[in-house]
Enzyme design. Structure first.
Site, short mmCIF file in Angstrom:
data_model
loop_
_atom_site.label_atom_id
_atom_site.label_comp_id
_atom_site.label_asym_id
_atom_site.label_seq_id
_atom_site.Cartn_x
_atom_site.Cartn_y
_atom_site.Cartn_z
N GLU A 1 29.08 13.53 -41.17
CA GLU A 1 30.09 12.55 -41.80
C GLU A 1 31.80 13.06 -41.60
O GLU A 1 31.76 13.96 -42.02
CB GLU A 1 29.76 11.91 -42.89
CG GLU A 1 28.41 11.19 -42.98
CD GLU A 1 28.10 10.32 -44.04
OE1 GLU A 1 27.29 9.48 -44.20
OE2 GLU A 1 28.76 10.71 -45.20
N GLU B 1 30.39 15.53 -45.02
CA GLU B 1 28.93 15.80 -45.34
C GLU B 1 28.17 15.74 -44.11
O GLU B 1 28.40 15.13 -43.07
CB GLU B 1 28.67 15.24 -46.67
CG GLU B 1 28.31 13.87 -46.19
CD GLU B 1 27.14 13.14 -47.56
OE1 GLU B 1 26.60 14.04 -48.14
OE2 GLU B 1 27.13 11.86 -47.40
N ARG C 1 18.70 13.87 -42.16
CA ARG C 1 17.70 12.91 -41.79
C ARG C 1 18.06 11.73 -41.02
O ARG C 1 19.27 11.68 -40.62
CB ARG C 1 17.43 12.09 -43.05
CG ARG C 1 18.55 11.56 -43.99
CD ARG C 1 18.33 10.93 -45.19
NE ARG C 1 19.65 10.81 -46.00
CZ ARG C 1 20.76 9.76 -45.81
NH1 ARG C 1 20.25 8.88 -44.90
NH2 ARG C 1 21.38 9.82 -46.62
P1 ADP Z 1 28.00 10.61 -50.74
O1 ADP Z 1 27.36 11.68 -50.09
O2 ADP Z 1 27.81 10.16 -52.43
O3 ADP Z 1 27.80 9.19 -50.21
P2 ADP Z 1 30.47 11.28 -49.21
O4 ADP Z 1 31.01 12.57 -49.46
O5 ADP Z 1 29.65 11.01 -48.18
O6 ADP Z 1 29.52 10.98 -50.81
O7 ADP Z 1 31.73 10.29 -49.38
C1 ADP Z 1 31.13 8.94 -49.45
C2 ADP Z 1 32.44 8.03 -49.14
O8 ADP Z 1 33.43 8.19 -50.17
C3 ADP Z 1 33.10 8.37 -47.93
O9 ADP Z 1 32.58 7.59 -46.81
C4 ADP Z 1 34.71 7.84 -48.16
O10 ADP Z 1 34.57 6.22 -48.08
C5 ADP Z 1 34.40 8.14 -49.54
N1 ADP Z 1 35.33 9.67 -49.67
C6 ADP Z 1 34.51 10.93 -49.87
N2 ADP Z 1 35.76 11.89 -49.60
C7 ADP Z 1 36.88 11.22 -49.55
C8 ADP Z 1 38.04 11.82 -49.56
N3 ADP Z 1 38.47 13.11 -49.63
N4 ADP Z 1 39.14 10.93 -49.71
C9 ADP Z 1 38.90 9.57 -49.50
N5 ADP Z 1 37.82 8.89 -49.67
C10 ADP Z 1 36.69 9.69 -49.76
#
Ligand code: ADP
Length: 449
Positions: free
Chosen positions: A275, A287, A291
Site C-alpha cells: 500500500e 504498509e 494476504r
Molecule cells: P491500517 O493498517 O490501520 O489500515 P494504514 O497504514 O494502511 O493503516 O493506513 C490506512 C489509511 O490511513 C490509508 O489508506 C490513508 O487513507 C490513511 N493514512 C495512513 N498514513 C497516512 C499518512 N501518512 N498521511 C495521510 N493519510 C494516511
C-alpha cells in the site's frame, strides 16, 4: 495438488475460496460458529465442522478447534481468507507444524509485515520509497516532538501493530502532539495489546494506491497492477477501482518494477499487497498486507485471472508459468463494499434479510453470502456483499455500476446501498477527482442536507 482444503473463515470470503476450490476439483471443509450454522458458506461446502460459540475469539480465532477440524476431516491445506487468522504468524507456523500447507506467505514474512515499523525498515532497505517519519518506534514524547519538528506538521501517530485504521491520531501542530501520542498509544494497547507507535508526516491530499503481487516458490514475482482505494471513511475502504483514474501506465510500470524487485530479494511467496500514498507524482509506502484482500476482485476483472486459484497453486509448489510481460490489463473495474449499516450514521444494522435480489448482466459480479431469509448476525464484520462491475472504459463501468446498484435489493435491514448510489452520481467521483479525504467530506455534506 491438494485433495481437500479447510477454509478458516466465513461469509463471502469463505464462499470465494470455496468456489476456486470447486473449480479445481478440490473438496472443501467449512468451519463455523453456532451463529453461522445455516450460513451459505456452510451450506455449499462439502463438509463442515462447528468450532465454537458466536464470539470470534471462541470460534473463528480458536486455533486449536480449527486445527482439530482439519485433522478430523483429513484436510491437506488451510486457506485463512482475510481478517481473523490471516495475518497471524503463529497460526501459520502451527498449520505447518501439523503437516498442513498454509495457503499464504511464510510465517517470517507475515510477522515482519505485521510490525509496521519492521515493514517500513525492510522496504527502506530494499529501495522502496517511504512516507517521511520516525526511523523506528518512538521511545518518548520528546522524540516525537523532535521528529515532528523535522518532517513538519501535520503529523500522524500510528500503531506499529495497527490495522483497520485503529490507533491512528493526527496532530496538526505541536500543541496537539502530546494528546495524539497519548490517545494513539492507549488505542493501540486496547486494540492490539501493544502500545508501540511511530510517526509519519500526514499527507494532505494523497490517493491510496496499492499494488497486487504474486510470488511462486521458484523465484518468479509478478504484479497485477494497481487498485485505487482512496474512497475511505475512518481509514476504511468503501469503493475501489482498478486501475486508478489518476495513474499513467508508465507510473504503474515503474512502481511495479521497484516492488517486484524488492519482493524477489526478500524471497516473498504467495499473494501480497503493498500500500502506498501517492501525492504530487510521488509514491510513499505505508504498509504491506500479507494476504488476499477484500478488494482483490477488481484486479481479477481487469487481469482475467483468479487470484485464489493462483494462491492455491503456489501453496502446492507449482510454478506461476508466466512472466510480467504476459500480464495485460483490460478495461476498468469498480467494487462497492455493501455493509449492513445505516447509510448515514454507519450504525450496524444486523437482522433478517426479507428479500435479496442480486443484479446481473454482462460485466457484473456479486460476491456475497446473502440469501432471502438469512439473518445477518451481530457478531462479525458488517460487510454483506461486494458489487463488482467491469467495463471497457471507466465511463462504461460507472454506467454499469449505477444500473446494477438500482437492480440490487436487500430488504429487511438497512445497508449502505443508498450511499453507493449517491457516490456514483457525484460529478467529482465521475471525473475520478478525489483523494483519501473526499469521502469523509461527502458523507458530512449529505448529513447536513
Ligand atoms: P491500517 O493498517 O490501520 O489500515 P494504514 O497504514 O494502511 O493503516 O493506513 C490506512 C489509511 O490511513 C490509508 O489508506 C490513508 O487513507 C490513511 N493514512 C495512513 N498514513 C497516512 C499518512 N501518512 N498521511 C495521510 N493519510 C494516511
Amino acid at each position: 495438488m491438494f485433495g481437500k482444503v479447510l477454509i478458516a473463515n466465513r461469509g463471502e470470503i469463505a464462499l470465494r475460496v470455496h468456489r476456486a476450490c470447486q473449480e479445481m476439483g478440490i473438496r472443501t471443509v467449512a468451519v463455523h460458529s453456532t451463529a453461522d450454522a445455516s450460513a451459505m458458506h456452510v451450506r455449499l461446502a462439502d463438509e463442515s465442522v462447528c468450532i465454537g460459540p458466536p464470539p470470534a475469539r471462541d470460534s473463528y480465532l480458536n486455533t486449536a478447534a480449527i486445527l482439530s477440524a482439519a485433522a478430523i476431516t483429513g484436510a491437506d491445506a488451510i486457506h485463512p481468507g482475510y481478517g481473523f487468522l490471516s495475518e497471524n504468524a503463529r497460526f501459520a507456523e502451527m498449520v505447518e507444524a501439523h503437516g498442513l500447507a498454509f495457503i499464504g506467505p511464510s510465517p517470517e514474512h507475515i510477522r515482519m509485515m505485521g510490525d509496521k515499523v519492521a515493514a517500513k525498515e525492510a522496504m527502506r532497505r530494499l529501495g522502496v520509497p517511504l512516507v517521511p517519519g520516525s526511523p523506528g518506534a518512538l521511545s518518548s514524547l520528546e522524540e516525537a516532538r523532535a521528529v515532528a519538528a523535522d518532517v513538519g506538521y501535520p503529523v500522524l501517530i500510528k500503531a506499529a501493530a495497527g490495522g483497520g485504521g485503529r490507533g491512528m491520531k493526527v496532530a496538526r501542530g505541536e500543541a496537539e502532539l502530546e494528546e495524539a501520542y497519548r490517545v494513539a498509544r492507549a488505542e493501540a494497547r486496547a486494540a492490539f495489546g501493544d502500545d508501540s507507535v511511530y510517526l509519519e508526516k500526514y499527507l494532505d491530499r494523497p490517493r491510496h494506491i496499492e499494488l497486487q503481487v504474486l510470488a511462486d516458490t521458484h523465484g518468479t514475482v509478478v504484479h497485477f497492477g494497481e487498485r485505487d482505494c482512496s474512497l475511505q471513511r475512518r481509514h476504511q475502504k468503501l469503493v475501489e477501482e482498478a486501475g486508478s483514474p489518476a495513474l499513467s501506465a508508465a507510473e504503474r510500470d515503474a512502481l511495479g518494477g521497484t516492488v517486484t524487485r524488492a519482493l524477489a530479494e526478500l524471497g516473498y511467496r504467495n499473494a501480497g499487497t503493498l500500500e502506498f500514498l501517492w501525492q504530487d507524482g510521488r509514491f510513499a509506502f505505508i504498509e504491506m498486507n500479507t494476504r488476499l484482500q477484500v478488494e482483490h476482485p477488481v484486479t481479477e476483472m481487469v487481469c482475467g485471472i483468479d487470484l485464489v486459484k493462483e494462491q492455491i497453486r503456489i501453496a502446492a509448489g507449482e510454478r506461476l508459468g508466466y512472466r510480467q510481460s504476459d500480464i495485460r490489463f483490460h478495461g476498468h473495474a469498480i467494487e462497492c463494499r455493501i455493509t449492513a449499516e445505516d447509510p448515514e450514521t454507519f450504525a450496524p444494522c444486523p437482522g433478517r434479510v426479507t428479500t435479496y435480489h442480486a443484479p446481473g448482466g454482462l460485466g457484473v459480479r456479486v460476491d456475497s453470502a446473502l440469501y432471502s431469509g438469512y439473518a445477518v448476525p451481530p457478531h462479525y464484520d458488517s460487510l454483506v456483499a461486494k458489487l463488482v462491475v467491469h467495463g471497457a472504459t471507466r465511463a462504461e463501468a460507472i454506467a454499469r455500476l449505477r444500473r446494477a446498484l438500482d437492480e440490487m435489493v436487500v430488504d429487511g435491514i438497512r445497508t449502505t446501498l443508498p450511499l453507493h448510489r449517491a457516490i456514483v452520481d457525484d460529478p467529482e467521483f465521475r471525473r475520478g477527482d478525489y483523494t483519501i479525504h473526499w469521502l469523509e467530506r461527502f458523507v458530512a455534506r449529505r448529513r447536513a442536507e
